[in-house]
Design an enzyme around this catalytic site. Structure first.
Site, mmCIF file in Angstrom:
data_model
loop_
_atom_site.group_PDB
_atom_site.id
_atom_site.type_symbol
_atom_site.label_atom_id
_atom_site.label_comp_id
_atom_site.label_asym_id
_atom_site.label_seq_id
_atom_site.Cartn_x
_atom_site.Cartn_y
_atom_site.Cartn_z
ATOM 1 N N CYS B 99 0.878 -1.168 0.000
ATOM 2 C CA CYS B 99 0.000 0.000 0.000
ATOM 3 C C CYS B 99 0.910 1.210 0.000
ATOM 4 O O CYS B 99 1.471 1.556 1.041
ATOM 5 C CB CYS B 99 -0.919 0.001 1.228
ATOM 6 S SG CYS B 99 -1.879 1.529 1.366
ATOM 7 N N CYS B 102 -0.673 4.328 2.240
ATOM 8 C CA CYS B 102 -0.754 4.261 3.707
ATOM 9 C C CYS B 102 -0.370 2.854 4.135
ATOM 10 O O CYS B 102 0.778 2.467 3.951
ATOM 11 C CB CYS B 102 -2.118 4.705 4.224
ATOM 12 S SG CYS B 102 -3.539 4.024 3.344
ATOM 13 N N SER B 103 -1.289 2.090 4.689
ATOM 14 C CA SER B 103 -0.925 0.739 5.129
ATOM 15 C C SER B 103 -2.110 -0.209 5.032
ATOM 16 O O SER B 103 -2.303 -1.057 5.890
ATOM 17 C CB SER B 103 -0.387 0.774 6.557
ATOM 18 O OG SER B 103 -1.330 1.373 7.420
ATOM 19 N N CYS B 104 -2.940 -0.075 3.978
ATOM 20 C CA CYS B 104 -4.089 -0.965 3.788
ATOM 21 C C CYS B 104 -3.613 -2.418 3.780
ATOM 22 O O CYS B 104 -2.649 -2.761 3.104
ATOM 23 C CB CYS B 104 -4.799 -0.641 2.475
ATOM 24 S SG CYS B 104 -5.470 1.027 2.437
#
Lengths: 103, 194
Positions: B99, B102-104
């Site tokens: 991702c 962000c940090s999906c």
């Protein structure tokens, strides 16, 4: 999904070369490295509330989301031919591309 | 490990939570339920799904067409979770999930993301030089394999369905699941028969 997706699997599309972050506060889910680049629609993924509105607690109409495939090498001018990057892109960021891509 | 939360952060969280409850946006019970679901989730859930897909063709078809239904069939609560997409590795194609924005991460089936997944180094390098990143993890893919980086930018969450390793003929799903690591479900590794 209320509306038919504008692009079908296999369509050649260009990601808009648009930079809303230069015009003011915004929340954009289209990464920089694909803006202005050409890719191929893998498939529509369904319709989702537009995150650009959601982020500001505005009414967020649903927009069709697509999986779009890009060749890795042209994005970065490096890498291995044949490698790819697949990205989720909302319909309002895509425009039809007139040039047929070679298979 | 992360540093313990600061008292002023806890106080801020308490005020935010009180405001959300007062406005009817969430209840304490909903937050507790979501937290419990995420705490319960671990890569073992994803591994069980993969092992079942390797041994049950009907489940494999369900997993690839509707990850959410496939997770629910394994007893995972997907209420409120984003749709789950499953990426099928093949002899000529390897998927790597990142991702960049962000940090999906598919928390419902893999639990909390590891710190490296959230690092700037992984997020910027995986999408640009995936083969070098994989090589540093000890995974050298032949040139005949397409590396397909999947940038998780929007409403889906993505999990990799790795290929069943050679030498596991006749193994049952429990034994197979033990081969499937978190890293293989993200695509930075491939399962191997020990």
């Amino acid at each position: 999904m209320s509306e038919m997706p504008r692009f079908a699997a296999g369509a050649t599309v260009r990601v808009k070369d648009d930079w809303p972050e230069r015009r003011g506060p915004c929340h954009i889910r289209t990464p920089h490295y694909i803006r202005g680049r050409t890719g191929t629609v893998v498939r529509p993924l369904g319709a989702f509330a537009n995150p650009e509105d959601l982020a500001f607690a505005k009414p967020a109409p649903k927009r069709t989301l697509y999986h779009v495939l890009f060749a890795q090498e042209p994005l970065w001018q490096e890498g291995k031919a044949g490698d790819t990057v697949m990205v989720e892109v909302f319909e309002h960021w895509l425009e039809p591309h007139p040039i047929k891509q070679e298979a | 490990m992360a540093a313990p939360p600061r008292p002023d952060s806890i106080a801020l969280l308490d005020r935010l939570m009180a405001a959300l409850v007062a406005r009817g946006i969430v209840t304490e019970a909903e937050v507790a339920e979501r937290q419990a679901n995420t705490d319960k989730a671990s890569p073992e859930t994803g591994a069980r799904m993969v092992a079942r897909a390797w041994t049950d063709p009907a489940y494999r078809a369900l997993l690839l067409s509707d990850g959410r239904a496939a997770a629910e069939e394994m007893g995972v609560s997907m209420a409120g979770a984003p749709p789950l997409g499953v990426l099928e590795n093949a002899p000529g194609r390897h998927h790597l999930v990142v991702c960049t924005l962000c940090s999906c991460y598919p928390r419902a089936v893999l639990g909390y993301p590891p710190n490296w997944y959230k690092s700037f180094a992984y997020r910027s390098r995986a999408v640009r030089e995936p083969r070098q990143v994989l090589a540093e993890w000890g995974l050298n893919l032949p040139d005949t394999v397409e590396v397909r980086v999947v940038d998780s930018t929007a409403d889906y969450r993505w999990m990799v369905l790795p290929m069943r390793p050679a030498g596991t003929e006749g193994w049952d799903a429990t034994r197979l699941a033990a081969l499937v690591t978190r890293d293989a479900l993200v695509g930075v590794a491939v399962p191997v028969a020990a």
